[in-house]
Write a protein that holds these residues in place. Structure first.
Motif, PDB file in Angstrom:
ATOM      1  N   SER A 167     -50.330  -0.626  26.597  1.00 22.43           N
ATOM      2  CA  SER A 167     -49.320  -0.541  25.747  1.00 22.43           C
ATOM      3  C   SER A 167     -48.350  -1.729  24.629  1.00 22.43           C
ATOM      4  N   ILE A 168     -47.995  -0.617  23.906  1.00 19.12           N
ATOM      5  CA  ILE A 168     -47.048  -1.648  23.137  1.00 19.12           C
ATOM      6  C   ILE A 168     -45.777  -1.381  23.131  1.00 19.12           C
ATOM      7  N   GLY A 169     -45.004  -1.989  23.101  1.00 22.45           N
ATOM      8  CA  GLY A 169     -43.375  -1.252  22.975  1.00 22.45           C
ATOM      9  C   GLY A 169     -42.817  -2.598  22.291  1.00 22.45           C
ATOM     10  N   ALA A 170     -41.106  -1.309  22.131  1.00 24.28           N
ATOM     11  CA  ALA A 170     -40.477  -2.223  20.804  1.00 24.28           C
ATOM     12  C   ALA A 170     -38.467  -1.559  22.255  1.00 24.28           C
ATOM     13  N   GLY A 171     -37.799  -3.156  21.770  1.00 22.84           N
ATOM     14  CA  GLY A 171     -36.669  -2.805  22.190  1.00 22.84           C
ATOM     15  C   GLY A 171     -35.987  -2.986  24.222  1.00 22.84           C
ATOM     16  N   PHE A 172     -35.439  -2.291  24.089  1.00 21.67           N
ATOM     17  CA  PHE A 172     -35.332  -2.705  25.245  1.00 21.67           C
ATOM     18  C   PHE A 172     -36.410  -3.148  27.145  1.00 21.67           C
ATOM     19  N   ILE A 226     -44.633   8.202  11.657  1.00 20.19           N
ATOM     20  CA  ILE A 226     -46.003   8.680  12.906  1.00 20.19           C
ATOM     21  C   ILE A 226     -46.902   9.340  11.754  1.00 20.19           C
ATOM     22  N   ASP A 227     -48.281   8.965  11.535  1.00 19.31           N
ATOM     23  CA  ASP A 227     -49.434   9.596  10.361  1.00 19.31           C
ATOM     24  C   ASP A 227     -48.337  10.385   9.044  1.00 19.31           C
ATOM     25  N   GLY A 228     -47.540   8.680   8.792  1.00 19.90           N
ATOM     26  CA  GLY A 228     -47.035   9.810   7.366  1.00 19.90           C
ATOM     27  C   GLY A 228     -45.134  10.292   7.641  1.00 19.90           C
ATOM     28  N   GLU A 229     -45.244  10.713   8.636  1.00 17.58           N
ATOM     29  CA  GLU A 229     -43.975  11.608   8.766  1.00 17.58           C
ATOM     30  C   GLU A 229     -42.514  10.917   9.802  1.00 17.58           C
ATOM     31  N   LYS A 230     -42.114  10.523   9.263  1.00 19.59           N
ATOM     32  CA  LYS A 230     -40.699   9.562   9.038  1.00 19.59           C
ATOM     33  C   LYS A 230     -39.754  10.324  10.336  1.00 19.59           C
ATOM     34  N   TYR A 231     -39.260   9.303  11.120  1.00 23.02           N
ATOM     35  CA  TYR A 231     -38.557   9.938  12.251  1.00 23.02           C
ATOM     36  C   TYR A 231     -37.111   8.872  12.116  1.00 23.02           C
ATOM     37  N   GLN A 232     -35.765   9.102  12.546  1.00 23.19           N
ATOM     38  CA  GLN A 232     -34.707   8.395  12.579  1.00 23.19           C
ATOM     39  C   GLN A 232     -34.047   8.831  14.159  1.00 23.19           C
ATOM     40  N   PHE A 233     -33.680   7.826  14.531  1.00 23.06           N
ATOM     41  CA  PHE A 233     -32.739   7.554  15.216  1.00 23.06           C
ATOM     42  C   PHE A 233     -31.394   6.451  15.868  1.00 23.06           C
ATOM     43  N   THR A 234     -30.569   7.468  15.929  1.00 13.72           N
ATOM     44  CA  THR A 234     -29.563   5.944  15.724  1.00 13.72           C
ATOM     45  C   THR A 234     -28.758   5.232  17.258  1.00 13.72           C
ATOM     46  N   LYS A 235     -29.705   5.361  18.159  1.00 17.68           N
ATOM     47  CA  LYS A 235     -29.539   4.794  19.146  1.00 17.68           C
ATOM     48  C   LYS A 235     -30.210   4.609  20.515  1.00 17.68           C
ATOM     49  N   THR A 236     -31.188   3.967  19.593  1.00 14.87           N
ATOM     50  CA  THR A 236     -32.482   3.437  20.405  1.00 14.87           C
ATOM     51  C   THR A 236     -32.452   2.534  21.247  1.00 14.87           C
ATOM     52  N   TRP A 237     -32.968   2.791  22.932  1.00 18.07           N
ATOM     53  CA  TRP A 237     -33.110   2.198  23.780  1.00 18.07           C
ATOM     54  C   TRP A 237     -34.505   1.738  23.643  1.00 18.07           C
ATOM     55  N   PHE A 238     -35.702   1.720  23.540  1.00 15.11           N
ATOM     56  CA  PHE A 238     -36.723   1.834  23.376  1.00 15.11           C
ATOM     57  C   PHE A 238     -37.293   2.415  22.597  1.00 15.11           C
ATOM     58  N   ILE A 239     -38.901   1.832  22.453  1.00 11.44           N
ATOM     59  CA  ILE A 239     -39.874   3.002  22.162  1.00 11.44           C
ATOM     60  C   ILE A 239     -41.643   2.637  22.509  1.00 11.44           C
ATOM     61  N   THR A 240     -42.140   2.909  23.106  1.00 12.26           N
ATOM     62  CA  THR A 240     -43.215   2.418  23.529  1.00 12.26           C
ATOM     63  C   THR A 240     -44.765   3.299  23.565  1.00 12.26           C
ATOM     64  N   ILE A 241     -45.772   3.167  22.784  1.00 17.77           N
ATOM     65  CA  ILE A 241     -46.887   3.270  22.931  1.00 17.77           C
ATOM     66  C   ILE A 241     -48.074   3.192  23.155  1.00 17.77           C
ATOM     67  N   SER A 242     -48.357   3.983  23.836  1.00  9.97           N
ATOM     68  CA  SER A 242     -49.607   4.072  25.096  1.00  9.97           C
ATOM     69  C   SER A 242     -50.696   4.566  24.697  1.00  9.97           C
ATOM     70  N   ASN A 243     -51.781   3.464  25.742  1.00  8.65           N
ATOM     71  CA  ASN A 243     -52.822   4.806  25.211  1.00  8.65           C
ATOM     72  C   ASN A 243     -52.926   4.764  26.560  1.00  8.65           C
ATOM     73  N   HIS A 244     -52.585   4.216  27.734  1.00  9.34           N
ATOM     74  CA  HIS A 244     -52.830   4.745  29.121  1.00  9.34           C
ATOM     75  C   HIS A 244     -51.584   5.292  29.283  1.00  9.34           C
ATOM     76  N   PRO A 245     -51.124   6.256  30.954  1.00  4.39           N
ATOM     77  CA  PRO A 245     -50.407   6.490  31.188  1.00  4.39           C
ATOM     78  C   PRO A 245     -49.159   5.441  32.464  1.00  4.39           C
ATOM     79  N   TYR A 246     -49.869   4.393  32.402  1.00  2.00           N
ATOM     80  CA  TYR A 246     -49.029   3.184  32.792  1.00  2.00           C
ATOM     81  C   TYR A 246     -48.342   1.761  32.798  1.00  2.00           C
ATOM     82  N   TYR A 247     -46.977   1.616  32.503  1.00  2.00           N
ATOM     83  CA  TYR A 247     -46.739   0.080  32.301  1.00  2.00           C
ATOM     84  C   TYR A 247     -45.652  -1.042  33.221  1.00  2.00           C
ATOM     85  N   GLY A 248     -45.475  -2.003  33.193  1.00  2.00           N
ATOM     86  CA  GLY A 248     -44.337  -2.127  33.607  1.00  2.00           C
ATOM     87  C   GLY A 248     -44.601  -1.898  35.646  1.00  2.00           C
ATOM     88  N   GLY A 249     -45.971  -2.157  35.865  1.00  2.00           N
ATOM     89  CA  GLY A 249     -46.273  -1.925  37.344  1.00  2.00           C
ATOM     90  C   GLY A 249     -45.713  -0.686  38.128  1.00  2.00           C
TER      91      GLY A 249
END
Length: 304
Positions: free
Chosen positions: A141-146, A193-216
């Motif tokens: 996975s790749i993630g941004a934020g908290f 996401i594939d050209g469609e834009k979204y805005q979030f105002t108080k984002t803690w984090f975003i995770t992009i996953s290739n499979h279900p698990y992260y963080g142990g």
């Protein structure tokens, strides 16, 4: 067929070297070479050097943690003759979980010795670019934020060293989750996401996953499939610190997706930008800050 072992002797605070010494006792009769990593990104260099000289099918067997696997993938993925195998010797081992591989070094070694010579299975990888890293790949996975801040703090901590000695390495993430919760401030985020834009105002984090698990072992994206040609996106936005703790507790079984503040998407090309420089991790390794461009590379590597 050429067989190479890439061993990170420092993984899991040095326990990886002990694991390798046990593994090699089971390799009687197998013709192989072994390479020990000596510094960060060394596994990438080793994999690249092997790939550049490969003239027939070549097996790279990784002995280390998710970070070592990430380095090997980054070096090996351009070379079609390379196949990857894995013996888990890290503190998180989300790679083994996500690709349904044995959880112990003993079982992994036995499995690898039975599948050597087979063709293996193609899987997707993620590709990323930001100003700090011209390009790179991830398989977990790749993630941004908290969560990236937690990962950065944990990997730099001496606490992780002592917890690894006690075989409790995953606990360091829980410690820094609580610590960072008091100081981290969620922010404005724009995502495409594939050209469609979204805005979030108080984002803690975003995770992009290739499979279900992260963080142990956290099941951040329960439906993510590393062979479907898509990446799964999880956005956590506009919730209190107390509710964020509930999200992180429920993420171990995937229950967080029921919270209305947790949004999920699927896509092939994703761009993430926060107001301000926000840390980004790839497979748990710090890669710089946002903005970051991400895309899937379908069936781009082979695992035995």
């Amino acid at each position: 067929m050429h067989v190479h072992f890439i061993v990170n002797p420092k993984a899991k605070n040095g326990l990886s070297k002990k694991i390798w010494n046990e593994v090699k006792t089971k390799l009687t009769g197998l013709n192989y070479q072994v390479h020990f990593t000596e510094f960060p990104k060394h596994a990438t260099q080793i994999a690249e050097q092997i790939g550049c000289t490969a003239t027939k099918e070549t097996i790279l067997i990784v002995v280390g943690g998710d970070g070592t696997m990430n380095e090997v993938i980054n070096g090996a993925i351009p070379f079609p003759l390379i196949r990857i195998a894995y013996i888990p010797a890290g503190s998180g081992n989300d790679f083994a979980r996500g690709f349904h591989l044995p959880a112990t070094p003993q079982e992994s070694t036995e499995r690898i010795l039975t599948v050597l010579g087979q063709s293996g299975t193609y899987y997707d990888a993620g590709y990323f670019q930001n100003k700090d890293t011209p390009h790179g790949y991830f398989v977990n996975s790749i993630g941004a934020g908290f969560d990236a801040q937690i990962s950065l703090s944990a990997n730099r901590s001496i606490i992780k060293k002592w917890l690894n000695k006690a075989s409790m390495g995953n606990m360091v993430y829980a410690f820094y989750l609580i610590k960072e919760l008091f100081t981290y401030k969620p922010g404005l985020c724009e995502i495409s996401i594939d050209g469609e834009k979204y805005q979030f105002t108080k984002t803690w984090f975003i995770t992009i996953s290739n499979h279900p698990y992260y963080g142990g072992g956290m099941k951040i994206s329960p439906t993510a499939d590393p062979g479907d040609g898509k990446l799964n996106i999880t956005v956590v936005d506009r919730l209190s610190k107390l509710k964020l703790l509930a999200v992180f507790i429920s993420v171990f079984w995937g229950g967080h997706t029921r919270f209305k503040e947790v949004k999920t998407f699927q896509g092939e090309k994703i761009d993430i930008d926060f107001k301000g420089l926000i840390p980004v991790h790839a497979d748990g390794e710090y890669i710089g800050s946002t903005p970051v461009h991400i895309e899937v590379k379908p069936k781009s590597w082979i695992i035995l």
